[in-house]
Write an enzyme that holds these catalytic residues in place. Structure first.
Site, PDB file in Angstrom:
ATOM      1  CE1 TYR A 149      11.350  -3.022  20.800  1.00 25.47           C
ATOM      2  CE2 TYR A 149       8.895  -3.061  20.740  1.00 25.47           C
ATOM      3  CZ  TYR A 149      10.358  -2.928  20.071  1.00 25.47           C
ATOM      4  OH  TYR A 149      10.194  -2.819  18.628  1.00 25.47           O
TER       5      TYR A 149
ATOM      6  CE  LYS B 299       8.367  -9.731  13.417  1.00 29.36           C
ATOM      7  NZ  LYS B 299       9.542  -9.042  13.351  1.00 29.36           N
TER       8      LYS B 299
ATOM      9  N   PRO C 162       1.567  -3.043  17.181  1.00 28.20           N
ATOM     10  CG  PRO C 162       1.746  -0.426  17.325  1.00 28.20           C
ATOM     11  CD  PRO C 162       0.917  -1.633  17.596  1.00 28.20           C
TER      12      PRO C 162
ATOM     13  CG  HIS D  77      19.075  -0.545  15.705  1.00 33.45           C
ATOM     14  ND1 HIS D  77      18.266   0.123  16.696  1.00 33.45           N
ATOM     15  CD2 HIS D  77      19.686   0.768  15.085  1.00 33.45           C
ATOM     16  CE1 HIS D  77      18.418   1.482  16.738  1.00 33.45           C
ATOM     17  NE2 HIS D  77      19.265   1.613  15.784  1.00 33.45           N
TER      18      HIS D  77
ATOM     19  CE1 TYR E 235      11.628  -5.788  17.901  1.00 33.17           C
ATOM     20  CE2 TYR E 235      13.699  -5.588  16.604  1.00 33.17           C
ATOM     21  CZ  TYR E 235      12.445  -5.165  17.248  1.00 33.17           C
ATOM     22  OH  TYR E 235      12.428  -3.612  17.378  1.00 33.17           O
TER      23      TYR E 235
HETATM   24  P1  FAD Z   1      -1.032   1.285   3.947  1.00 33.82           P
HETATM   25  O1  FAD Z   1       0.044   2.112   4.167  1.00 33.82           O
HETATM   26  O2  FAD Z   1      -2.296   1.625   4.697  1.00 33.82           O
HETATM   27  O3  FAD Z   1      -1.381   1.876   2.326  1.00 33.82           O
HETATM   28  C1  FAD Z   1      -2.733   1.757   1.737  1.00 33.82           C
HETATM   29  C2  FAD Z   1      -2.890   2.874   0.820  1.00 33.82           C
HETATM   30  O4  FAD Z   1      -4.102   2.630  -0.092  1.00 33.82           O
HETATM   31  C3  FAD Z   1      -3.039   4.293   1.462  1.00 33.82           C
HETATM   32  O5  FAD Z   1      -2.162   4.965   0.635  1.00 33.82           O
HETATM   33  C4  FAD Z   1      -4.421   4.593   1.193  1.00 33.82           C
HETATM   34  O6  FAD Z   1      -4.480   5.978   1.046  1.00 33.82           O
HETATM   35  C5  FAD Z   1      -4.646   3.750  -0.266  1.00 33.82           C
HETATM   36  N1  FAD Z   1      -6.261   3.708  -0.369  1.00 33.82           N
HETATM   37  C6  FAD Z   1      -7.048   2.996   0.707  1.00 33.82           C
HETATM   38  N2  FAD Z   1      -8.442   3.073   0.272  1.00 33.82           N
HETATM   39  C7  FAD Z   1      -8.110   3.174  -1.096  1.00 33.82           C
HETATM   40  C8  FAD Z   1      -8.920   3.193  -2.160  1.00 33.82           C
HETATM   41  N3  FAD Z   1     -10.105   2.699  -2.146  1.00 33.82           N
HETATM   42  N4  FAD Z   1      -8.573   3.362  -3.464  1.00 33.82           N
HETATM   43  C9  FAD Z   1      -7.504   3.791  -3.755  1.00 33.82           C
HETATM   44  N5  FAD Z   1      -6.454   3.655  -2.566  1.00 33.82           N
HETATM   45  C10 FAD Z   1      -6.862   3.435  -1.217  1.00 33.82           C
HETATM   46  N6  FAD Z   1       3.979  -0.973  11.740  1.00 33.82           N
HETATM   47  C11 FAD Z   1       5.271  -1.389  12.319  1.00 33.82           C
HETATM   48  O7  FAD Z   1       5.904  -2.182  11.802  1.00 33.82           O
HETATM   49  N7  FAD Z   1       5.784  -0.775  13.361  1.00 33.82           N
HETATM   50  C12 FAD Z   1       5.136   0.623  13.794  1.00 33.82           C
HETATM   51  O8  FAD Z   1       5.558   1.276  14.796  1.00 33.82           O
HETATM   52  C13 FAD Z   1       3.911   1.075  13.054  1.00 33.82           C
HETATM   53  N8  FAD Z   1       3.363   2.131  13.412  1.00 33.82           N
HETATM   54  C14 FAD Z   1       2.025   2.511  12.794  1.00 33.82           C
HETATM   55  C15 FAD Z   1       1.431   3.326  13.418  1.00 33.82           C
HETATM   56  C16 FAD Z   1       0.114   3.850  12.771  1.00 33.82           C
HETATM   57  C17 FAD Z   1      -0.727   5.098  13.166  1.00 33.82           C
HETATM   58  C18 FAD Z   1      -0.549   2.830  11.705  1.00 33.82           C
HETATM   59  C19 FAD Z   1      -1.936   3.147  11.020  1.00 33.82           C
HETATM   60  C20 FAD Z   1       0.416   1.756  11.374  1.00 33.82           C
HETATM   61  C21 FAD Z   1       1.611   1.548  11.999  1.00 33.82           C
HETATM   62  N9  FAD Z   1       2.315   0.482  11.337  1.00 33.82           N
HETATM   63  C22 FAD Z   1       3.321   0.033  12.060  1.00 33.82           C
HETATM   64  C23 FAD Z   1       1.707  -0.543  10.422  1.00 33.82           C
HETATM   65  C24 FAD Z   1       2.331   0.039   9.048  1.00 33.82           C
HETATM   66  O9  FAD Z   1       2.495   1.326   8.898  1.00 33.82           O
HETATM   67  C25 FAD Z   1       1.430  -0.616   7.847  1.00 33.82           C
HETATM   68  O10 FAD Z   1       1.381  -2.149   8.183  1.00 33.82           O
HETATM   69  C26 FAD Z   1       1.889  -0.386   6.333  1.00 33.82           C
HETATM   70  O11 FAD Z   1       1.561   0.881   6.296  1.00 33.82           O
HETATM   71  C27 FAD Z   1       1.055  -1.190   5.518  1.00 33.82           C
HETATM   72  O12 FAD Z   1       1.333  -1.092   4.220  1.00 33.82           O
HETATM   73  P2  FAD Z   1       0.106  -1.068   3.200  1.00 33.82           P
HETATM   74  O13 FAD Z   1       0.885  -0.403   2.119  1.00 33.82           O
HETATM   75  O14 FAD Z   1      -0.213  -2.273   3.087  1.00 33.82           O
HETATM   76  O15 FAD Z   1      -1.004  -0.200   3.680  1.00 33.82           O
END
Ligand code: FAD
Length: 393
Positions: free
Chosen positions: A201, A297, A293, A72, A384
Site C-alpha cells: 500500500y 474489509k 477498499p 500472507h 487488518y
Molecule cells: P454483492 O456482492 O453486491 O452482491 C449482491 C447481489 O445481489 C448481486 O449479485 C446483485 O446482482 C444482487 N441483487 C441486487 N439487487 C437485487 C435485487 N433487487 N434482487 C435480487 N438480487 C439483487 N472489498 C474488499 O474487501 N476489497 C476489495 O478490493 C474490494 N474491491 C471492490 C471493488 C468493486 C468495484 C466493488 C463494487 C466492491 C469491492 N469490494 C471490495 C467490496 C466487496 O466486493 C463487497 O463488500 C462484497 O461483494 C459484498 O458482498 P455482498 O454479497 O454483500 O454484495
C-alpha cells in the site's frame, strides 16, 4: 413456493449464508436478479480474514481455497521512497490473511450449492419484499414471464448497495451515515507475476497506489485517480508509468507489466445503514454498509454479518431461542463500525486529499510513527487480520 429463509442476492453474502444454513438443515431459496455468469464476471475483493476463511471451511468450500489461495503473513506500507513491513503474524498473535479472489469464493459457493441441490433462481425480475413486519413475509418476482410468490419465515437482504431490501425498510426507522471521498481507484488486472510476494500500500505525493495479486501469475494493481477520470483515457502504458512513479524505485524497477485483462474505476465511500433488522427482514453485507477498499474489509464484513445471522438462525430454529435474532443488528453493527473506522483511517493516511504540504507531512509522520512502534504495528495488524467475531448469546 415456500421456504424457511428467502435470501435476496447471490453475492458472497447470500451464497455463504445459504450454504451454511443448508448444512444445518435450514431450508432457503436464493433469488438473484442477474445471471450466474454475470455474477461470476465481477472482479472485486481478494484478501480474506482468518474469520472468513474459517467460515468458508464450515461451509465446506475450503478445498480449492487451500490449494490455490496464498497465506500472507504480512504486507508493506510504502512511503518516503521506502517500504515498511507490517508483520501480521507477529503482531496479531499468530493470525494471517488468505489471498483468494472473491470471484473464486463465489464460484466455489455456487458449485457447492448446486451439488447440495439447494434452490437458486437467477435472472429474477421485479423482485419485491412484502409484509416484513408480519409473521408471514413473502417475496415476489417474475421468472420467465411468470409472477412467482415465495412464502418464508424470514428474509435475508443480501442484495448489495443497490438492492431492493434496504429500500423496503421503513424510512422513519432507517438511519444512514455516509462519507464520499473526493477520488476513486483505477484498477488493472493483468496476467503478470506480482511485483512482490506481499501486498504493498503506497502513500505518494502523486497519490495512493496498491500492488495486490490474485495468484502467483495474476496481479491486481490500483492507483488513486480524480473522480472525473475516464477509463478510456488510461492506456495500459499510461497506467504502468503512473504506478511506477508512485512506488519506491527498487520496487518500480522490478515491476513486470503486460496487457490488462480488466480495467475499471471505482469510487470510494463509507456508508452504514442502521438498524440491520426490520421485523423479519435482515440486511447483510453491502446492503447495509460500504467501506473504502483501503483496509480490505468489504467482503470480510459481509462474512462477519453472515456469521452473526447464521448463529442467530441456528438459535431460532434449533435451540428454540428466536429472541436471539433481535440481537443481530446490535452485534453486527459493533464490528461494522470498528471496521469502518479502520478503513476510513487507512484511507485518510494513505491518499492524497489536497495540495497542502502540512497534511502530507502529517501522513508521513503518522506512517513513520505507526510502523516504528510495536504498539502502532499491533494496532494495524490486529485490525487488518480482522477483529474477533462476537458470540450470539
Ligand atoms: P454483492 O456482492 O453486491 O452482491 C449482491 C447481489 O445481489 C448481486 O449479485 C446483485 O446482482 C444482487 N441483487 C441486487 N439487487 C437485487 C435485487 N433487487 N434482487 C435480487 N438480487 C439483487 N472489498 C474488499 O474487501 N476489497 C476489495 O478490493 C474490494 N474491491 C471492490 C471493488 C468493486 C468495484 C466493488 C463494487 C466492491 C469491492 N469490494 C471490495 C467490496 C466487496 O466486493 C463487497 O463488500 C462484497 O461483494 C459484498 O458482498 P455482498 O454479497 O454483500 O454484495
Amino acid at each position: 413456493m415456500k421456504t424457511q429463509v428467502a435470501i435476496i442476492g447471490a453475492g458472497p453474502s447470500g451464497l455463504l449464508l445459504g450454504q451454511l444454513l443448508h448444512r444445518k438443515g435450514i431450508d432457503n431459496v436464493i433469488i438473484e436478479q442477474r445471471s450466474e455468469e454475470y455474477v461470476l464476471g465481477r472482479i472485486r475483493a481478494g484478501v480474506l480474514e482468518q474469520g472468513m476463511v474459517d467460515l468458508l471451511r464450515e461451509a465446506g468450500v475450503d478445498e480449492r481455497m487451500d490449494r490455490e489461495g496464498q497465506v500472507h503473513e504480512g504486507f508493506h506500507l510504502s512511503f518516503d521512497n521506502r517500504l515498511a513491513r507490517v508483520d501480521l503474524k507477529q503482531y496479531s498473535g499468530g493470525k494471517t490473511v488468505m489471498v483468494y479472489g472473491q470471484t473464486e469464493v463465489t464460484k466455489d459457493l455456487m458449485d457447492a450449492r448446486k451439488a447440495a441441490g439447494a434452490q437458486s433462481v437467477y435472472e429474477a425480475e421485479d423482485v419485491a419484499l412484502h409484509g416484513i413486519d408480519t409473521d408471514t413475509p413473502t417475496v415476489t418476482f417474475v421468472k420467465n414471464g411468470e409472477k412467482v410468490t415465495l412464502e418464508c419465515d424470514y428474509i435475508a437482504g443480501c442484495d448489495g448497495y443497490h438492492g431492493i431490501s434496504r429500500k423496503t425498510a421503513p424510512k422513519d426507522v432507517l438511519k444512514t451515515h455516509e462519507r464520499i471521498y473526493p477520488f476513486g481507484w483505477l484498477g488493472v488486472l493483468s496476467d503478470t507475476p506480482p511485483v512482490d510476494e506481499e501486498l504493498i500500500y503506497a502513500n505518494h505525493e502523486r497519490g495512493f497506489a496498491l500492488c495486490s495479486m490474485r495468484s502467483s501469475t495474476r496481479s491486481r494493481y490500483y492507483i488513486q485517480v480524480e473522480l472525473d477520470e475516464k477509463v478510456e483515457d488510461w492506456s495500459d502504458e499510461r497506467f504502468w508509468e503512473e504506478l511506477k512513479r508512485r512506488l519506491p524505485e527498487d520496487v518500480a524497477a522490478r515491476l513486470v507489466t503486460g496487457p490488462s485483462i480488466e480495467k475499471s474505476i471505482a469510487p470510494l465511500r463509507s456508508f452504514v445503514a442502521e438498524p440491520m433488522k426490520f421485523g423479519r427482514m435482515f440486511l447483510v453485507g453491502d446492503a447495509a454498509h460500504i467501506v473504502p477498499p483501503t483496509g480490505a474489509k468489504g467482503l470480510n464484513l459481509a462474512a462477519s454479518d453472515v456469521y452473526t445471522l447464521y448463529h442467530a438462525m441456528i438459535a431460532a430454529y434449533h435451540d428454540g431461542k428466536p429472541e436471539l435474532l433481535d440481537k443481530y443488528s446490535d452485534i453486527a453493527l459493533r464490528r461494522i463500525w470498528k471496521a469502518e473506522r479502520f478503513s476510513w483511517w487507512m484511507t485518510s493516511m494513505m491518499h492524497k486529499f489536497d495540495e497542502n504540504t502540512f497534511n502530507q507531512k502529517m501522513q508521513l509522520a503518522e506512517l513513520d510513527y505507526f510502523t516504528g512502534s510495536e504498539a502502532g504495528l499491533t494496532v494495524i495488524a490486529e485490525n487488518y487480520v480482522g477483529l474477533p467475531y462476537e458470540k450470539v448469546e
